[in-house]
Design an enzyme around this catalytic site. Structure first.
Site, short mmCIF file in Angstrom:
data_model
loop_
_atom_site.label_atom_id
_atom_site.label_comp_id
_atom_site.label_asym_id
_atom_site.label_seq_id
_atom_site.Cartn_x
_atom_site.Cartn_y
_atom_site.Cartn_z
N ASP A 59 0.84 -1.20 0.00
CA ASP A 59 0.00 0.00 0.00
C ASP A 59 0.88 1.25 0.00
O ASP A 59 1.73 1.43 0.87
CB ASP A 59 -0.91 0.00 1.23
CG ASP A 59 -2.09 0.93 1.08
OD1 ASP A 59 -1.89 2.09 0.66
OD2 ASP A 59 -3.22 0.52 1.37
N SER A 108 -7.11 4.32 -1.54
CA SER A 108 -6.99 2.86 -1.55
C SER A 108 -8.32 2.17 -1.84
O SER A 108 -8.33 1.04 -2.33
CB SER A 108 -6.44 2.38 -0.20
OG SER A 108 -5.13 2.84 0.00
N ASP A 160 -10.16 -2.31 6.68
CA ASP A 160 -9.59 -1.19 5.95
C ASP A 160 -9.84 -1.40 4.45
O ASP A 160 -10.22 -2.48 4.00
CB ASP A 160 -8.10 -1.08 6.26
CG ASP A 160 -7.55 0.31 6.02
OD1 ASP A 160 -8.33 1.24 5.75
OD2 ASP A 160 -6.31 0.48 6.11
N THR A 162 -8.20 -1.82 1.50
CA THR A 162 -7.64 -2.83 0.59
C THR A 162 -8.19 -4.22 0.85
O THR A 162 -8.60 -4.90 -0.10
CB THR A 162 -6.11 -2.80 0.65
OG1 THR A 162 -5.65 -1.49 0.29
CG2 THR A 162 -5.50 -3.81 -0.30
N ARG A 173 -15.87 3.84 2.60
CA ARG A 173 -14.89 2.98 3.28
C ARG A 173 -14.92 3.12 4.80
O ARG A 173 -14.39 2.27 5.51
CB ARG A 173 -13.48 3.31 2.77
CG ARG A 173 -13.05 4.74 3.02
CD ARG A 173 -11.68 5.06 2.47
NE ARG A 173 -10.62 4.36 3.19
CZ ARG A 173 -9.33 4.43 2.86
NH1 ARG A 173 -8.95 5.15 1.81
NH2 ARG A 173 -8.43 3.78 3.57
N ASP A 334 2.12 2.72 3.44
CA ASP A 334 1.29 3.89 3.21
C ASP A 334 1.08 4.71 4.48
O ASP A 334 1.25 5.94 4.48
CB ASP A 334 -0.07 3.43 2.67
CG ASP A 334 -1.13 4.51 2.67
OD1 ASP A 334 -1.24 5.23 1.67
OD2 ASP A 334 -1.88 4.62 3.68
N HIS A 338 2.22 8.57 5.15
CA HIS A 338 1.31 9.65 5.57
C HIS A 338 1.88 10.40 6.77
O HIS A 338 1.74 11.62 6.89
CB HIS A 338 -0.06 9.08 5.95
CG HIS A 338 -0.97 8.80 4.80
ND1 HIS A 338 -1.39 9.78 3.92
CD2 HIS A 338 -1.56 7.64 4.39
CE1 HIS A 338 -2.20 9.24 3.02
NE2 HIS A 338 -2.33 7.95 3.28
#
Length: 457
Positions: A59, A108, A160, A162, A173, A334, A338
């Site tokens: 990710d 994502s 989450d 993915t 999401r 990921d 961030h």
């Protein structure tokens, strides 16, 4: 001392001192690309049907994130396991607006929905159409219909984006548990919908679900046949054996589906270090441990190996001619990008790379397995010159080669979450139908590759 005040000479001297005490100095080699030959690629071109597919998603793992992890851990001339696939291409990752026009930077949810369903959608949506908000069958659902065992492994919450794209369909999401349905009124059980991501995931009876997110599964269900139970209790009623640590995971057999919940939220990272800062950091070595990661938390590679074992056991028990479909996600590459945390990011990339090694080792013994590794989107980290003084956050690390490397995070203002980028990302593969990743394709084409490899209809 702020890093912008340090000269290249000072940095190189610092690197030389730290190199003397480095525990894993990497020897440079001119043969790192020895496998990149025409004969090697030619021998890898295989058609036909795959018995199994292992899809590995890093990710936020763009080329810069891969390069940073490579430089730090195995050296500039070294190669990660993910670098050793015989066939490599790139794919585009954009999302769309509700009217179908391109949204150039994906999240994502939209990117995962692209490879999971073959249909592009709006950012934030999980495996539903962009305009009409209708559910689209996922590759995991098609695999189940075709008699394949199925699994999903992640270092994020199992709810989450993915992992969610494989076994759920929601408008937003954020609708991860029964208490999180504010943005998904049409998906609630009371409105005739399938419920939250957690409820859908276990209702789908995915054979192996391993990751974090215990807090979502501990929420009470408020509507439908399981009202009053937690999602974990619902899972047990559906036949799941629930495990919470490495020991209980190792003890599981393939006679029942497995739900592994290894953290309340996301699984804690493997490495720690100082995050990037405005004006830079002093040169640092990453700490290859995390005091906040509980003992008994299984590594991603170990979860991958166990998932393969469990999926194989199910198929052997059922005397099935079909094999399995397994998705494995290294999620916190990921999340640490961030947070502008280079050490956390590198550690998670290295952990993901070990899972890639596990998958490729299995495929070496089972050549009818298609293995694909890719990312869902690019991210913010960039390797920049030591003298550069970026306006955002940066950090200087000392690699295992004893050399300084400077990393910049400047896709958002300091103090705010750093952002995804709209770049194409790497996709690499081996096994039946792997040649389909060559060239520049789109994220939705991966759905077609897997569908064709498994002959799903």
């Amino acid at each position: 001392m702020p890093i912008q005040r340090l000269s290249r000479k000072h940095l190189m001297a610092t690197g030389a001192v730290l190199a003397a005490t480095a525990t894993a100095a990497v020897a440079l080699t001119a043969t790192a690309g020895a496998h990149d030959t025409k004969d090697y690629a030619k021998s890898a071109i295989k058609g036909g049907k795959a018995k199994n597919v292992i899809l590995l998603i890093g990710d936020g793992m763009g080329d810069s994130e891969i390069t940073l992890a490579r430089n730090y851990t195995v050296g500039a001339a070294g190669r990660l396991n993910m670098d050793k696939f015989p066939l490599t291409g790139a794919y585009t990752t954009y999302a769309v607006h509700e009217n179908g026009t391109p949204d150039y930077v994906t999240d994502s949810a939209a990117s995962g929905s692209g490879w999971a369903t073959g249909v592009k959608t709006v950012n934030g949506r999980i495996s539903k159409t962009p305009g009409t908000n209708k559910a689209v069958p996922s590759i995991l659902e098609l695999a189940q219909k075709g008699g394949f065992a199925t699994g999903s492994v992640t270092t994020a919450e199992l709810t989450d984006a993915t992992p969610a794209v494989l076994a759920s369909h929601v408008t937003d999401r954020s609708c991860q548990g029964p208490a999180d349905m504010a943005k998904c009124s049409v998906d609630t059980i009371g409105k005739g919908g399938p419920g939250s991501i957690a409820e859908q995931s276990v209702n789908h009876k995915v054979d192996v679900l391993l990751g974090g997110g215990k807090q979502r599964f501990d929420q009470k269900i408020t509507e439908g046949p399981y009202k009053g139970l937690t999602v974990t209790e619902q899972a047990r009623k559906l036949g799941y054996q629930v495990v919470t640590d490495d020991a209980s995971l190792k003890a599981t057999k393939g006679d029942k589906p497995v739900l592994g919940l290894f953290a309340p939220g996301n699984v804690p990272t493997e490495w720690t270090g100082k995050p990037a800062a405005l004006g830079g950091t002093d040169p640092q070595r990453c700490v290859t441990s995390n005091a906040n990661r509980p003992a008994g938390t299984p590594e991603l590679a170990d979860q991958t190996a166990k998932a393969i074992q469990l999926l194989e056991a199910k198929q052997k028990r059922n005397h099935g001619k079909q094999g399995f479909f397994l998705q494995v996600e290294g999620a916190s590459i990921d999340k640490q990008d961030h947070a502008a945390d280079p050490c956390g990011q590198i550690g998670e990339t290295a952990a993901f790379d070990r899972a890639v090694k596990t998958a490729r080792a299995y495929a070496a013994k089972h050549p009818d397995t298609l293995v694909v590794t890719t990312a869902d989107h690019g991210h913010t980290s960039q390797i920049i010159p030591l003298e550069a003084q970026p306006p955002g956050l940066s950090s200087t690390l000392i690699t295992d080669e004893g050399q300084p490397i400077k990393v910049n995070y400047s896709t958002n203002a300091p103090g705010q979450s750093q952002e995804h980028t709209g770049t194409e990302v790497r996709i690499a593969a081996q096994g039946p139908q792997a040649y389909r990743v060559l060239g520049v394709t789109d994220q939705t084409d991966l759905f077609g590759t897997i569908r064709e490899a498994l002959r799903l209809r």
